[in-house]
Design an enzyme around this catalytic site. Sequence first.
Site, PDB file in Angstrom:
ATOM      1  CB  SER A  83      -0.868   0.048   1.319  1.00 55.68           C
ATOM      2  OG  SER A  83      -1.924   0.929   1.021  1.00 55.68           O
TER       3      SER A  83
ATOM      4  CG  ASP B 136      -6.300  -4.190  -3.217  1.00 52.70           C
ATOM      5  OD1 ASP B 136      -7.040  -3.119  -2.844  1.00 52.70           O
ATOM      6  OD2 ASP B 136      -5.069  -3.754  -3.209  1.00 52.70           O
TER       7      ASP B 136
ATOM      8  CG  HIS C 234      -5.561  -2.671   0.341  1.00 55.63           C
ATOM      9  ND1 HIS C 234      -4.529  -2.528  -0.623  1.00 55.63           N
ATOM     10  CD2 HIS C 234      -5.089  -2.003   1.407  1.00 55.63           C
ATOM     11  CE1 HIS C 234      -3.721  -1.710  -0.311  1.00 55.63           C
ATOM     12  NE2 HIS C 234      -4.129  -1.186   0.744  1.00 55.63           N
TER      13      HIS C 234
END
Lengths: 392, 215
Positions: free
Chosen positions: A164, A330, A363
């Site tokens: 991320s 995700d 995610h």
Amino acid sequence: MSDTQNTNVTNDAPADINHQAKSATFGAEEPLTLDSGVVLSPFTIGYNTYGTLNADKSNVILVCHALTGDQHAASPNPASKKAGWWAALIGPGKTIDTNRFFVICTNVIGGCHGSTGPQDENPETGKPYGMSFPVITIADMVRAQTKLIDRLGIESLFCVIGGSMGGMQALQWAVDYPERVFSAIPLATAPRHSAQNIAFHEVGRQAVMADPEWRDGDYYAHGTGPDKGLAVARMAAHITYLSEAALFRKFDRNLQDSENLSYGFGADFQIESYLRYQGSSFVDRFDANSYLYITRATDYFDLARDHDDVLAKAFMNVKTRFCIVSFTSDWHYPTAYSKEIVKALNAAAGNVSFVEVETDKGHDAFFLDEPEMIATLTGFLSSAAQQRGLMS
Amino acid sequence: MSQNTPEAQARIDLLVIADLVEPGSRVLDIGCGEGDLLHLLTTEKQVDGRGIELSQRGVNACVTRGLSVVQGDADEDLEDYPDDAFDYVILSQTIQATHNPREVLAQMQRIGRRIIISFPNFGHWRIRWQLAIHGRMPVTHTLDYQWYNTPNIHLCTVLDFTALCNELDLYIEQTRMLSGDQDWRVEVPGRRANLFAEQAVFLVSRDPVASPAKS
């Protein structure tokens, strides 16, 4: 900043594995010039290390944390006592094997776990910075990390890894300091923040700012903060980290306490209770202003921006070996974003491997012990270590 | 005896392909599986190799071997590669499983100076025999599937493929015909090659002035 040992990091004792949080302060002679042009000085970087630095300092893996992470990647958090956020991956004999690698994880600049951020004292006023803290970018976070790496006497990093926002830092490292990054593993990330990503962050920031306790960011002296606003921000953001399939699997429409609806607005549904818990536990560990600054940094992230808006140009002359990983469910940073990076690297004749991991965990899958991800990372790291001459 | 197993056949095919690649070149292997050819080319020919593979298992195996491989699909992902990115673009035993072989070939033509393609020859006499005499869809050791479960949706003969090369203005530099442990070279494949080759390997380029391939 608890548990701080001030560093005059000496090279003969680099292998500090007691997992005590460390920090390094950079004074007037080592200022941090930010993308905005503002010079931040002095500043402190909170960090943690695991494993042993080898003699030629070639076995360093820099682990970059995500939006609300911290430097305690593999050891229990000193405040919450919970296991490190990547304890599943980092440790002796694990994927990021601390028997072989020296792992460094820093709290990002602007953060609230030991690195200088809006809650710290502004030397000009003697009060917490609050909103007078300069806006920071992902490149600034990386620049701050280079100061620490320099101080530790480390020339180049064997690998920069993160998911991320941590993946953004890994990308930024390779683009800004290609000669210092042998390999990079950006997980579940993007080459730029999309309109949708910015939109969700803006909802979160507005929730914080709409809380009267926020007081334009000057809440520190009042003993209270915008807890409600920050909790709502976290609840909204948390939804983006999970997939619909996972929500269905874990919660469906299950009721929290009883067989019957309450005909009120309490947390009837388990999902409501879960989100409320996520929100309220978050405010205990995170500074609201820090949240504003760090979400802003990711919104500003656009690797191509300084390269004529052509992503491939950012990767020209980058010899770093990349392993890009995305996750099927995700929708926060979907596979298409990772493929943009892969495409640009291919266009720049870069060295890239790419895997899309099949999972319904959304995610947040990169935090977890996902077998396919583990297999990919283990394989990539061991072959890269061989190419780097790090075989033990 | 092991020469007639599919594995041995596949290996012959890969060795022939490796023989056609000039050392030190830039190579893209489409459908690289677990990276056997890329590994061979990297170690024996010092190529700068890249791969595309559909299966996660294959990609993982490649990454573990230190190969740079991305998960992707010949039909979908070739358009992401820039023009002239590679000296060789290789597609071994895969073109017959693509949805749009003509477009895949056109993309390969754009990406690489030279193309190496290997495929099972549907014109082989044994295949013709099965269809002509038994009236059943052929099942052979190189095409070991029933009609209802085969991934090979676009089978062709050596002559069919030669015709497509002509249509796309692809210059045939060299062809190698494989049958059992036999491997013979033909200038322009004709009816005899079409009848006796079980597999064919074509080295083609978009430009007839490209330097002659290693023979």
